[in-house]
Design a protein around this motif. Structure first.
Motif, PDB file in Angstrom:
ATOM      1  N   GLN A  76       0.835  -1.205   0.000  1.00 53.43           N
ATOM      2  CA  GLN A  76       0.000   0.000   0.000  1.00 53.43           C
ATOM      3  C   GLN A  76       0.866   1.250   0.000  1.00 53.43           C
ATOM      4  N   ASP A  77       1.943   1.251   0.785  1.00 55.89           N
ATOM      5  CA  ASP A  77       2.867   2.387   0.787  1.00 55.89           C
ATOM      6  C   ASP A  77       3.435   2.631  -0.612  1.00 55.89           C
ATOM      7  N   ALA A  80       2.116   1.960  -3.481  1.00 53.71           N
ATOM      8  CA  ALA A  80       1.091   2.602  -4.313  1.00 53.71           C
ATOM      9  C   ALA A  80       1.041   4.098  -4.019  1.00 53.71           C
TER      10      ALA A  80
END
Length: 335
Positions: A93-94, A96
């Motif tokens: 997620q980071d 992204a």
């Protein structure tokens, strides 16, 4: 103009709104700001070559973050515990988020992220060569955190002082998160190295496969890097590829000793005269092949990104329709 030191700002002889004065043209103001370690902002005048160099570099960086989600995302459902799944999910997620920060930075240079995405999936723009290698075991996840993110930190921390303001500011948060990712990877490897013989062998195998591609991450040797000198003159980059590669090797050798793994380079040795480590020759033919699209996973990575982009078209269409509908409503006269 945006320049950190008040006296330097006065020396550029620009007017309060940043426009050049009769005494100094826009190019001279730009050069003075860069030389004074100031920041160039989106509304400031800049040479077209400077803008194109930034678009190329930042877009490549953004693409790398987005493509870089794939090798690790492949292991989210197969991670051995809920804790490891959560850690890996947060990291992906980071990445992204990093891609979105960087695409936003390119948009301040007048480039649309849709155009950049299309260039990526058409193989008209590049991303980091490291993400074209497969993740064969879960130990690869730890080694990516340790070596790949460690190399990224060496390369990216100096970019926090880049002369282009939006890029430099984006890099501050990105580097903080990359540092956390590296520690996560190292912790995973420490856990595996305290386990069984099979787990230790799995870590060593991953190190053997990822060491040389990690050194290739810094790009070609300085003599074969046509953009480095101009990028450094403009303060976009702060160090050459070979300088950053050497820094990474010197940083990593003691970490490997602490882990108890062997780096796969028989030429690796401390040089008292240079106060740095000597290391073997990189296989530049492999690097060139991977950059040109002949790596183990090049086709897979691009195909996956293209499919994701095409499958998400309905979301973009829905968002555009909603924005248009909302705009129409806001223009309606009050009852």
């Amino acid at each position: 103009m945006t320049v950190s030191d008040e006296t330097t700002r006065l020396a550029t002889a620009s007017t309060p709104d940043g426009a050049p004065t009769p005494e100094r043209g826009p190019e001279e103001v730009f050069e003075a700001t860069v030389a004074a370690e100031g920041r160039i902002e989106p509304r400031d005048w800049m040479p077209e070559g400077y803008r194109k160099t930034l678009v190329r570099q930042i877009a490549q960086h953004a693409h790398s973050e987005i493509i870089g989600m794939q090798p690790e995302g492949n292991w989210i459902l197969r991670a051995p515990s809920l804790r490891r799944k959560a850690i890996l999910l947060a990291k992906v997620q980071d990445e992204a988020g990093h891609g979105l920060y960087l695409y936003s930075a390119t948009e301040t240079l007048g480039v649309d992220r849709t155009e950049l995405t299309e260039k990526l999936i058409d193989s008209r723009q590049k991303y980091s060569s490291i993400f074209n290698y497969p993740t064969l075991t879960f130990a690869d996840i730890g080694v990516i955190g340790w070596l790949v993110d460690g190399a990224a930190i060496c390369n990216q921390v100096p970019l926090c002082r880049s002369s282009y303001g939006p890029y430099a500011r984006a890099m501050v948060r990105i580097c903080k998160e990359e540092s956390f990712h590296q520690r996560q990877g190292f912790e995973l490897l420490m856990t595996l190295m305290a386990g069984t013989d099979a787990q230790r062998a799995m870590v060593q195998d991953a190190v053997d496969r990822w060491w040389w591609p990690s050194l290739m991450m810094f790009g070609p040797a300085d003599g074969d890097s046509p953009n480095t000198q101009q990028s450094m003159a403009w303060r976009i980059k702060r160090h050459t590829n070979d300088e950053l590669r050497q820094r990474f090797v010197d940083m990593t050798v003691p970490q490997a000793a602490a882990l108890g793994v062997t780096l796969p380079d028989p030429a690796l040795a401390w040089n008292d005269e240079r106060q740095a480590h000597d290391f073997g020759e990189i296989d530049w033919a492999e690097f060139t092949a991977v950059v040109k699209g002949a790596g183990p996973c090049n086709a897979q990575r691009i195909a996956h990104r293209r499919a994701a982009h095409e499958n998400g078209q309905w979301v973009r269409d829905a968002a555009s329709a909603y924005a248009a509908k909302h705009a129409d409503r806001s223009e309606e006269p009050a009852a």
